[in-house]
Design an enzyme around this catalytic site. Structure first.
Site, PDB file in Angstrom:
ATOM      1  CG  ASP A  30     -14.751  21.132 -19.415  1.00  0.00           C
ATOM      2  OD1 ASP A  30     -13.886  20.841 -18.564  1.00  0.00           O
ATOM      3  OD2 ASP A  30     -14.950  20.463 -20.441  1.00  0.00           O
ATOM      4  CB  THR A 122       0.552  18.501 -11.380  1.00  0.00           C
ATOM      5  OG1 THR A 122      -0.259  18.510 -10.206  1.00  0.00           O
ATOM      6  CG2 THR A 122       1.957  18.070 -11.015  1.00  0.00           C
ATOM      7  CD  GLU A 151      -3.896  18.984  -7.280  1.00  0.00           C
ATOM      8  OE1 GLU A 151      -4.321  18.603  -6.168  1.00  0.00           O
ATOM      9  OE2 GLU A 151      -3.398  18.216  -8.118  1.00  0.00           O
ATOM     10  CE  LYS A 211       0.566  17.675  -6.635  1.00  0.00           C
ATOM     11  NZ  LYS A 211      -0.551  18.108  -7.445  1.00  0.00           N
ATOM     12  CB  ALA A 259       2.625  -2.993   3.781  1.00  0.00           C
ATOM     13  N   GLY A 260       0.938  -2.431   1.056  1.00  0.00           N
ATOM     14  CA  GLY A 260      -0.181  -2.804   0.200  1.00  0.00           C
ATOM     15  C   GLY A 260       0.282  -3.233  -1.174  1.00  0.00           C
ATOM     16  N   GLY A 264      -1.329   3.905  -6.927  1.00  0.00           N
ATOM     17  CA  GLY A 264      -1.915   4.210  -8.231  1.00  0.00           C
ATOM     18  C   GLY A 264      -2.483   5.601  -8.177  1.00  0.00           C
ATOM     19  CB  CYS A 267      -1.243  12.625  -8.063  1.00  0.00           C
ATOM     20  SG  CYS A 267      -2.597  13.807  -8.138  1.00  0.00           S
ATOM     21  CE  LYS A 328      -7.286   7.992  -1.490  1.00  0.00           C
ATOM     22  NZ  LYS A 328      -6.706   9.308  -1.149  1.00  0.00           N
TER      23      LYS A 328
END
Length: 438
Positions: A30, A122, A151, A211, A259-260, A264, A267, A328
């Site tokens: 990195d 992706t 992935e 994907k 349901a919610g 978000g 991805c 989440k």
């Protein structure tokens, strides 16, 4: 075998650590020297259950190393994985492939022998062919094969998803070069043969599209059940029972029918938008996905208005407790979280917001000054006129309704994840509202 992973972000770090657990020698490279030093010292820059232990054990055993030197990482590698960011490009919604193409060129320059260059990020359809052009232009003297290995990692359960996947997708170019790439990747994933994981070998373009299609379909399921929840509220039906009745149909399945407040994360928002833009460019628009994007964005704004309505049409001067800010549970990721729409709207409407999230580091950066961060759910609830459950962390499920009610000044509770039993919450004295339930 030996591989290099370019990028120590979520995908690169999880994938690299899991490959090391398979027995592969992995070097993660990195450009962020601070991040590399932190990883060498055992400090993990993201929250993912079990990842700290996995990194520590494999680093200690010498299978997992970190560096800022690309040549050091690439030297002697059988395969090099590109796990760099592909954020949404400002202005047009396309995936920004700047980092992918730059990394591909740098790897080609650093390569000292034949290798397989694998896109783990992706990326839209056609990216693999562009990477192929880059490596052939930069290193016409070297046999570099190009592959796509998307992935399918869910934040919060990524290690299990890697170790026990539903499938492994391998996209390769046609001809002998592609056959060599497929053989290398099959060797890397050989440990999964013991649990008979299907390995799907396809063309580059097919793997790239799998994907995007998978994520768009899951996002559509979430958005569909959210719209059905709205209808349930109008007609007196229960969305839980509707979802269960649907999910028991083997053709549909029960997952992603909860349901919610809208989806978000890193991805779904990015990938649905990129797929829609790519499809438009090719003259084959995906109208269903376009509608999913629009409905989901509107959903988040509707949740803020729902809170205001539950408080009598105004939150000016009111104190609102919010439980959960990440998109989440079991992650610290705030990307496109519903809280980023809901909380600022409540503050704009004059509310004082007190919040608690078990992993608040990124939330504090994303919502500076807009929120008073508390050290527990009960502290957030203290003196609140209304309480909103926005993210369904497990510890919120175990909260005592009586203790919550006693801590609050008011009695409004909006459960935007349908975590609580309506009768129990009403028995505790709450004016309780949930999603899609009478």
């Amino acid at each position: 075998m030996r591989i290099a992973m370019v990028g120590a972000g979520y995908v690169g770090l999880v994938s690299g650590a899991c490959f090391a657990e398979f027995g592969t020698d992995v070097c993660i490279v990195d450009t962020d020297a601070g991040k590399v030093e932190a990883l060498r010292a055992g400090r993990i820059p993201i929250y993912e259950p079990g990842l700290d232990k996995l990194v520590e054990e494999n680093a200690r055993d010498g299978r997992l190393t970190f560096t800022t030197e690309l040549e050091q990482a690439v030297r002697g590698a059988d395969a090099v994985f590109l796990a760099v960011g592909t954020p949404t490009r400002r202005g047009d919604g396309h995936a920004d492939l700047t980092y992918v193409y730059a990394a591909a060129e740098q790897v080609a320059k650093a390569a000292s022998g034949p290798l397989v260059l694998v896109t783990k990020s992706t990326v839209p359809v056609g990216t693999g062919q562009e990477v192929l052009k880059i490596v052939r232009r930069v290193r016409p003297d070297l046999a570099i094969s190009v592959a796509s290995n998307p992935e399918f990692l869910r934040e919060g359960s990524a290690i299990g998803d890697f170790m026990r996947p539903d499938r492994v997708v391998i996209g390769v170019e046609e001809g002998p070069s592609g056959e060599r790439a497929a053989a290398v990747l099959r060797r890397l994933y050989r440990p999964l043969n013991l649990i008979e994981v299907p390995i799907l070998a396809t063309r580059l373009e097919t793997a790239e599209l799998i994907k995007y299609a998978a994520n768009a379909f899951l996002a559509t399921k979430i958005t569909f059940i959210n719209e059905i929840a709205n209808l349930c509220e109008k007609v007196g039906a229960d969305v839980h029972d509707v979802a269960r009745g649907m999910g028991l149909d083997g053709r549909i399945g029960r997952k992603f029918l909860h349901a919610g407040p809208g989806y978000g994360g890193s991805c779904f928002p990015k990938d649905t938008l990129a797929l829609a833009r790519t499809a438009q460019d090719y003259g084959a628009p995906v109208r269903l996905v376009e509608a999913t994007i629009a409905v989901n964005e509107a959903r988040k704004a509707e949740m803020a208005e729902r809170v205001i309505a539950a408080c009598g049409g105004s939150v000016a001067g009111r104190t609102i407790a919010v439980l959960g800010l990440t998109f989440k549970p079991e992650t610290d990721d705030m990307r496109d979280a519903p809280s980023l729409i809901v909380v600022p709207r409540l503050v704009e409407a004059g509310a004082t917001v007190r919040a608690f999230d078990p992993q608040p580091a990124h939330a504090k950066q994303a919502l500076p000054g807009a929120v008073t961060f508390c050290i527990s759910a009960l502290e957030a609830a203290k003196g609140a006129d209304a309480l909103v459950l926005l993210t369904e962390w497990n510890e919120f499920r175990a909260l005592s309704p009586e203790k919550l009610k006693a801590a609050m000044a008011g009695d409004v509770l909006l459960d935007l994840r349908n975590v609580y039993d309506p009768e129990a919450m009403r028995a505790a004295g709450f004016r309780y509202q949930s999603i899609g339930r009478p």
